[in-house]
Scaffold this active site. Structure first.
Site, PDB file in Angstrom:
ATOM      1  N   THR A 185       2.010 -13.277   5.628  1.00  0.00           N
ATOM      2  CA  THR A 185       2.841 -12.721   4.566  1.00  0.00           C
ATOM      3  C   THR A 185       3.543 -13.878   3.880  1.00  0.00           C
ATOM      4  O   THR A 185       3.500 -15.012   4.357  1.00  0.00           O
ATOM      5  CB  THR A 185       3.864 -11.710   5.140  1.00  0.00           C
TER       6      THR A 185
ATOM      7  N   HIS B   2      -0.149  -6.958  -3.795  1.00  0.00           N
ATOM      8  CA  HIS B   2      -0.240  -8.406  -3.585  1.00  0.00           C
ATOM      9  C   HIS B   2      -1.634  -8.718  -3.045  1.00  0.00           C
ATOM     10  O   HIS B   2      -1.824  -8.864  -1.834  1.00  0.00           O
ATOM     11  CB  HIS B   2       0.841  -8.856  -2.600  1.00  0.00           C
TER      12      HIS B   2
ATOM     13  N   HIS C 118       6.534  -3.205   3.554  1.00  0.00           N
ATOM     14  CA  HIS C 118       6.353  -3.060   4.996  1.00  0.00           C
ATOM     15  C   HIS C 118       7.402  -2.136   5.610  1.00  0.00           C
ATOM     16  O   HIS C 118       7.055  -1.196   6.349  1.00  0.00           O
ATOM     17  CB  HIS C 118       6.408  -4.434   5.673  1.00  0.00           C
TER      18      HIS C 118
ATOM     19  N   GLU D 244       1.568  -9.297  -7.536  1.00  0.00           N
ATOM     20  CA  GLU D 244       2.062 -10.544  -6.960  1.00  0.00           C
ATOM     21  C   GLU D 244       0.901 -11.380  -6.437  1.00  0.00           C
ATOM     22  O   GLU D 244      -0.125 -10.830  -6.030  1.00  0.00           O
ATOM     23  CB  GLU D 244       2.990 -10.252  -5.772  1.00  0.00           C
TER      24      GLU D 244
ATOM     25  N   HIS E 187      -6.287  -6.548   2.491  1.00  0.00           N
ATOM     26  CA  HIS E 187      -5.638  -5.247   2.266  1.00  0.00           C
ATOM     27  C   HIS E 187      -5.962  -4.765   0.855  1.00  0.00           C
ATOM     28  O   HIS E 187      -6.924  -4.036   0.653  1.00  0.00           O
ATOM     29  CB  HIS E 187      -4.141  -5.278   2.575  1.00  0.00           C
TER      30      HIS E 187
ATOM     31  N   ARG F 204     -10.158   1.428   9.021  1.00  0.00           N
ATOM     32  CA  ARG F 204     -11.092   2.462   9.461  1.00  0.00           C
ATOM     33  C   ARG F 204     -12.313   2.552   8.564  1.00  0.00           C
ATOM     34  O   ARG F 204     -13.319   3.146   8.931  1.00  0.00           O
ATOM     35  CB  ARG F 204     -10.342   3.814   9.482  1.00  0.00           C
TER      36      ARG F 204
ATOM     37  N   HIS G 243      11.401  -8.839   0.335  1.00  0.00           N
ATOM     38  CA  HIS G 243      10.950  -9.331   1.633  1.00  0.00           C
ATOM     39  C   HIS G 243      11.962  -8.938   2.714  1.00  0.00           C
ATOM     40  O   HIS G 243      13.084  -9.428   2.739  1.00  0.00           O
ATOM     41  CB  HIS G 243      10.733 -10.842   1.671  1.00  0.00           C
ATOM     42  N   ASP G 244      11.537  -8.037   3.578  1.00  0.00           N
ATOM     43  CA  ASP G 244      12.316  -7.542   4.714  1.00  0.00           C
ATOM     44  C   ASP G 244      13.539  -6.730   4.313  1.00  0.00           C
ATOM     45  O   ASP G 244      14.426  -6.496   5.151  1.00  0.00           O
ATOM     46  CB  ASP G 244      12.729  -8.695   5.641  1.00  0.00           C
TER      47      ASP G 244
ATOM     48  N   ARG H 292      -4.845 -10.727  -1.901  1.00  0.00           N
ATOM     49  CA  ARG H 292      -5.093 -12.072  -1.391  1.00  0.00           C
ATOM     50  C   ARG H 292      -6.576 -12.387  -1.460  1.00  0.00           C
ATOM     51  O   ARG H 292      -7.400 -11.468  -1.555  1.00  0.00           O
ATOM     52  CB  ARG H 292      -4.538 -12.199   0.029  1.00  0.00           C
TER      53      ARG H 292
END
Length: 237
Positions: A100, A43, A214, A70, A50, A18, A190-191, A45
């Protein structure tokens, strides 16, 4: 006791979608710690889709628990980590266009490169962790590199657990046993979610830290949705 480090990448994603500063990433980090979170993970990138590199700098004075950055150790990332000096750096071999993280390091093929990276961060008193798949060869490789910790890539476990196959945790147990024997600290991520985290934590000997983003943010949206809808309704009455 396994520490919970909350990955706030998704908060940055929402903010960036936004423009402006809603939600306020720094305030969220403060609140997570106030609510009992024991660490903050980011993390960044290269495309800063993000977490922005300036976020990493701004968070340095906000994170009073454990600060974990990370990423794939390209030159820009290395310079950022050396500037910010977080508690821990987790090296992840994600491609530039990866949505990801989707694989751990081959610690045998990349031994020389990773050894150099680990030594550089150690010289600056930054704890190093290597993102790895749960295979014994990669665990042995991480020890040979001189890493202080590994982060077990848990997507395969989470997928199998969702199918009802609890035996999917076995490679992680074997990896953890070896890591403990080699003197490697064990992180995981992760997950991992509310559905599977307790089983995983209770299965893995010596699990020091989980990094969850997430699922945690998604669960927070859903579990808080009823409350917020009712708050709006009260305002409109």
């Amino acid at each position: 006791m396994t520490k919970l480090s909350v990955n706030i990448n998704k908060i940055a994603t929402l903010r960036n979608a936004r423009g402006g500063n809603v939600p306020d990433l720094l305030q969220v980090a403060k609140d997570i710690q106030r609510f009992g979170g024991e660490g903050i993970t980011i993390h960044p990138r290269p495309d800063e889709r993000h977490i922005r590199y300036q976020d990493a700098r701004n968070l340095k004075s906000i994170v009073t628990t454990e600060y974990n950055i990370e990423g794939n150790p390209d030159r820009k990332f290395i310079d950022l980590v050396l500037e910010v000096r977080p508690t821990q750096v987790t090296l992840v071999p994600d491609a530039v266009d990866a949505i990801t993280s989707n694989a751990g390091w081959n610690t045998v093929i990349h031994k020389d490169f990773l050894t150099e990276m680990v030594q550089e961060f150690k010289r600056n008193n930054i704890r190093t962790s290597i993102f790895v798949d749960p295979t014994l060869e990669m665990i042995n490789g991480a020890a040979a590199i001189g890493a202080e910790r590994i982060e077990l890539y848990t997507e395969a476990f989470a997928h199998q657990y969702g199918l009802g196959n609890k035996n999917g945790v076995q490679p992680y147990i074997h990896s953890a046993v070896l890591a403990n024997e080699l003197g490697l600290g064990i992180n995981a991520g992760h997950d991992l979610s509310l559905e599977n985290i307790q089983f995983f934590q209770q299965s893995i000997p010596g699990l020091l830290e989980v990094s969850i983003g997430h699922a945690l943010i998604s669960e927070a949206i859903y579990l808080g949705l009823e409350n917020v809808v009712n708050m709006y309704l009260q305002k409109l009455k």
